[in-house]
Design an enzyme around this catalytic site. Structure first.
Site, PDB file in Angstrom:
ATOM      1  N   LYS A  27       8.496 -16.386 -11.689  1.00 16.72           N
ATOM      2  CA  LYS A  27       7.646 -15.287 -12.168  1.00 16.72           C
ATOM      3  C   LYS A  27       6.441 -15.868 -12.915  1.00 16.72           C
ATOM      4  O   LYS A  27       6.611 -16.727 -13.802  1.00 16.72           O
ATOM      5  CB  LYS A  27       8.478 -14.399 -13.090  1.00 16.72           C
ATOM      6  CG  LYS A  27       7.743 -13.181 -13.562  1.00 16.72           C
ATOM      7  CD  LYS A  27       8.628 -12.337 -14.468  1.00 16.72           C
ATOM      8  CE  LYS A  27       7.774 -11.266 -15.141  1.00 16.72           C
ATOM      9  NZ  LYS A  27       8.503 -10.557 -16.185  1.00 16.72           N
ATOM     10  N   PRO A  44      -2.220 -12.136  10.469  1.00 15.40           N
ATOM     11  CA  PRO A  44      -2.503 -11.902  11.898  1.00 15.40           C
ATOM     12  C   PRO A  44      -2.748 -10.420  12.144  1.00 15.40           C
ATOM     13  O   PRO A  44      -2.126  -9.571  11.500  1.00 15.40           O
ATOM     14  CB  PRO A  44      -1.213 -12.365  12.597  1.00 15.40           C
ATOM     15  CG  PRO A  44      -0.170 -12.436  11.544  1.00 15.40           C
ATOM     16  CD  PRO A  44      -0.860 -12.630  10.235  1.00 15.40           C
ATOM     17  N   ASN A  84       0.855  -1.189   0.000  1.00 18.73           N
ATOM     18  CA  ASN A  84       0.000   0.000   0.000  1.00 18.73           C
ATOM     19  C   ASN A  84       0.888   1.236   0.000  1.00 18.73           C
ATOM     20  O   ASN A  84       2.116   1.126  -0.005  1.00 18.73           O
ATOM     21  CB  ASN A  84      -0.950  -0.021   1.209  1.00 18.73           C
ATOM     22  CG  ASN A  84      -0.176  -0.073   2.508  1.00 18.73           C
ATOM     23  OD1 ASN A  84       0.534   0.850   2.865  1.00 18.73           O
ATOM     24  ND2 ASN A  84      -0.288  -1.198   3.219  1.00 18.73           N
TER      25      ASN A  84
HETATM   26  O1  PMT Z   1       3.119   6.067   6.450  1.00 14.16           O
HETATM   27  P1  PMT Z   1       2.506   7.389   6.074  1.00 14.16           P
HETATM   28  O2  PMT Z   1       2.532   7.643   4.585  1.00 14.16           O
HETATM   29  O3  PMT Z   1       3.081   8.529   6.869  1.00 14.16           O
HETATM   30  O4  PMT Z   1       0.963   7.326   6.453  1.00 14.16           O
HETATM   31  C1  PMT Z   1       0.570   7.219   7.804  1.00 14.16           C
HETATM   32  C2  PMT Z   1      -0.617   6.279   7.994  1.00 14.16           C
HETATM   33  C3  PMT Z   1      -1.843   6.870   7.305  1.00 14.16           C
HETATM   34  C4  PMT Z   1      -0.314   4.900   7.421  1.00 14.16           C
HETATM   35  C5  PMT Z   1      -0.847   6.177   9.537  1.00 14.16           C
HETATM   36  O5  PMT Z   1      -1.120   7.445  10.058  1.00 14.16           O
HETATM   37  C6  PMT Z   1      -1.976   5.226   9.877  1.00 14.16           C
HETATM   38  O6  PMT Z   1      -3.133   5.598   9.929  1.00 14.16           O
HETATM   39  N1  PMT Z   1      -1.631   3.933  10.128  1.00 14.16           N
HETATM   40  C7  PMT Z   1      -2.611   2.851  10.343  1.00 14.16           C
HETATM   41  C8  PMT Z   1      -3.079   2.366   9.021  1.00 14.16           C
HETATM   42  C9  PMT Z   1      -3.968   1.171   9.112  1.00 14.16           C
HETATM   43  O7  PMT Z   1      -3.621   0.157   8.604  1.00 14.16           O
HETATM   44  O8  PMT Z   1      -5.043   1.309   9.795  1.00 14.16           O
HETATM   45  P2  PMT Z   1      -6.083   0.081  10.026  1.00 14.16           P
HETATM   46  O9  PMT Z   1      -7.325   0.790  10.334  1.00 14.16           O
HETATM   47  O10 PMT Z   1      -6.104  -0.851   8.897  1.00 14.16           O
HETATM   48  O11 PMT Z   1      -5.508  -0.697  11.266  1.00 14.16           O
HETATM   49  C10 PMT Z   1      -5.842  -0.335  12.605  1.00 14.16           C
HETATM   50  C11 PMT Z   1      -4.677  -0.590  13.521  1.00 14.16           C
HETATM   51  O12 PMT Z   1      -4.390  -1.984  13.584  1.00 14.16           O
HETATM   52  C12 PMT Z   1      -3.387   0.080  13.110  1.00 14.16           C
HETATM   53  O13 PMT Z   1      -2.767   0.523  14.288  1.00 14.16           O
HETATM   54  C13 PMT Z   1      -2.586  -1.029  12.446  1.00 14.16           C
HETATM   55  O14 PMT Z   1      -1.174  -0.842  12.611  1.00 14.16           O
HETATM   56  C14 PMT Z   1      -3.046  -2.253  13.233  1.00 14.16           C
HETATM   57  N2  PMT Z   1      -3.059  -3.499  12.440  1.00 14.16           N
HETATM   58  C15 PMT Z   1      -3.884  -3.632  11.371  1.00 14.16           C
HETATM   59  C16 PMT Z   1      -3.910  -4.817  10.680  1.00 14.16           C
HETATM   60  C17 PMT Z   1      -3.080  -5.882  11.085  1.00 14.16           C
HETATM   61  N3  PMT Z   1      -3.063  -7.025  10.435  1.00 14.16           N
HETATM   62  N4  PMT Z   1      -2.264  -5.721  12.135  1.00 14.16           N
HETATM   63  C18 PMT Z   1      -2.243  -4.557  12.828  1.00 14.16           C
HETATM   64  O15 PMT Z   1      -1.475  -4.415  13.788  1.00 14.16           O
END
Ligand code: PMT
Length: 394
Positions: free
Chosen positions: A289, A305, A210
């Site tokens: 590939k 996970p 992403n």
């Molecule tokens: O990296 P930049 O370009 O500076 O952008 C910053 C950002 C937008 C990526 C950052 O500010 C941000 O919002 N990060 C979280 C992005 C995200 O994946 O959000 P989520 O809503 O999908 O996940 C929620 C939380 O669970 C997050 O803390 C994520 O790290 C955590 N997570 C999610 C999925 C997973 N499999 N494991 C996790 O730990």
């Protein structure tokens, strides 16, 4: 960056080829908000002219203890009286020796002896001069006297030799100075964090990822380290330098990130998930590939996970902070994450505000409600998050 706003720094410049880097350092300190007064040794002024520093700092440059521009002729005392720090960069072997022995035979060494502010030195010299037992004895003495020694680095030297003795880069010296001057409310705390995207391979040349740049997570890691925390940063693939004072572990996939976090979480007081972790990965990764065909390609995916949820549900879970990147209904989704993942704090941001760029606009959600922070650089947003975290940790 305005972290040195209101600070006055006396920058001492000695005679070494690294003096040219001191000009960049002066510029960086001013950009960070500092008022900079430059004091040069006579040999320093042979490498770079005082005029360069005067033009960069907008302040007179001082060389001579007998300079009559100070009314009472006390420049050796006065210059540091209003200073927050005296930073000598480059500091030659000769200057280190003088400082270690309390000698004062020019304006800069006299100023250092008469100072009532902290002294930091960034040594720069040939590798033999650096490793010479006399220099090492002097450096040990300076450290014992409470003087901060920044660097030196190892690498190719101006003389063509390779080894330890290069002055640290101006950015690193600025970061060390900012860290030195910041209060340390998180001293003694260990923070484990994730940042950046993950990369889930499909075959040797393709994968799912992403557009997270890692900038928000890296800015937060830096701010936490500046506030005195020990910071372990588990990072997905990004093109960013490791922030000052941060220990970095590089990973590619969500499962590698999960493993790296689980190996370290027992030592963490706080866990912060900033990473945009891929929720899914391909069920199978092709060894070769995948060749193009006339029919489409389907890739079967399976769940990764959820690192944050797993950490938050540990019996002895650290204080858990999540991020929520949403494209709509930020409040609703962020609060939902706060509750469903049993977090203490969620930093919510809209994808269009925060992902990839240098600025962000976030809302902090905790049990007390929503706390919006103004749109600002990620460095400033990170400082706001740390201030809130410090309050919550009491
Ligand atoms: O990296 P930049 O370009 O500076 O952008 C910053 C950002 C937008 C990526 C950052 O500010 C941000 O919002 N990060 C979280 C992005 C995200 O994946 O959000 P989520 O809503 O999908 O996940 C929620 C939380 O669970 C997050 O803390 C994520 O790290 C955590 N997570 C999610 C999925 C997973 N499999 N494991 C996790 O730990």
């Amino acid at each position: 960056m305005t972290e040195l706003s209101g600070k006055t720094i006396v920058l001492g410049v000695c005679g070494g080829i690294a003096a040219y880097k001191a000009a960049e350092l002066a510029r960086l300190l001013i950009k960070a908000g500092a008022c900079v007064h430059v004091v040069m040794t006579a040999n320093g002024a042979r490498f770079v002219t005082p005029m360069t520093f005067q033009a960069l700092t907008g302040n007179p440059v001082w060389l001579d203890p007998w300079d009559e521009r100070r009314a009472n002729n006390m420049s050796h005392i006065e210059l540091t009286r209003s200073a927050d720090a005296l930073l000598i960069a480059p500091a030659t072997a000769n200057m280190l020796a003088k400082l270690a022995h309390g000698m004062a035979d020019d304006l800069l060494s006299t100023l250092a002896l008469a100072r009532d502010c902290p002294l930091l030195v960034a040594p720069a010299m040939n590798k033999q001069m650096w490793s010479n037992p006399a220099t090492q004895r002097n450096v040990a003495q300076l450290k014992a006297d409470g003087i901060s020694v920044i660097g030196p680095d190892t690498g190719v030297q101006a003389c063509g030799e390779v080894g330890e003795g290069r002055m640290s880069e101006p950015e690193a010296i600025r970061e060390a100075l900012i860290a030195f001057l910041q209060p340390k409310p998180l001293a003694g705390k260990t923070v484990l964090m994730t940042a950046g995207p993950t990369y889930e391979p499909i075959d040797p040349v393709r994968g799912i990822t992403n557009i997270s740049s890692g900038k928000m997570g890296y800015a937060l890691a830096r701010a936490l380290a500046m506030a005195g925390a020990r910071v372990d940063l588990v990072s997905g693939p990004v093109a960013l330098p490791t922030p000052f004072g941060v220990t970095r572990v590089d990973v590619q996939t969500a499962r590698e990130m999960h493993l790296a976090v689980m190996q370290r979480v027992a030592a963490a007081d706080v866990f912060i998930g900033v990473a945009a972790v891929a929720d899914y990965r391909p069920v199978e990764v092709a060894n070769d590939k995948i060749k193009k065909t006339d029919v489409g390609l389907s890739v079967a995916l399976t769940r990764n996970p959820d690192i944050l949820a797993e950490v938050a549900s540990l019996p002895a879970a650290p204080f858990c902070v999540g991020f929520a990147a949403e494209s709509q209904r930020l409040d609703e989704y962020a609060v939902n994450k706060l509750r469903s993942k049993r977090l203490k704090l969620v930093v919510g941001n809209l994808v269009q505000d925060g992902m990839g760029g240098d600025t962000n606009q976030v809302v902090l959600f905790d049990d007390a409600g929503a706390h919006p922070l103004p749109r600002a650089s990620k460095t400033e947003v990170a400082a706001g998050i740390v201030a809130h975290l410090v309050q919550m940790l009491g």
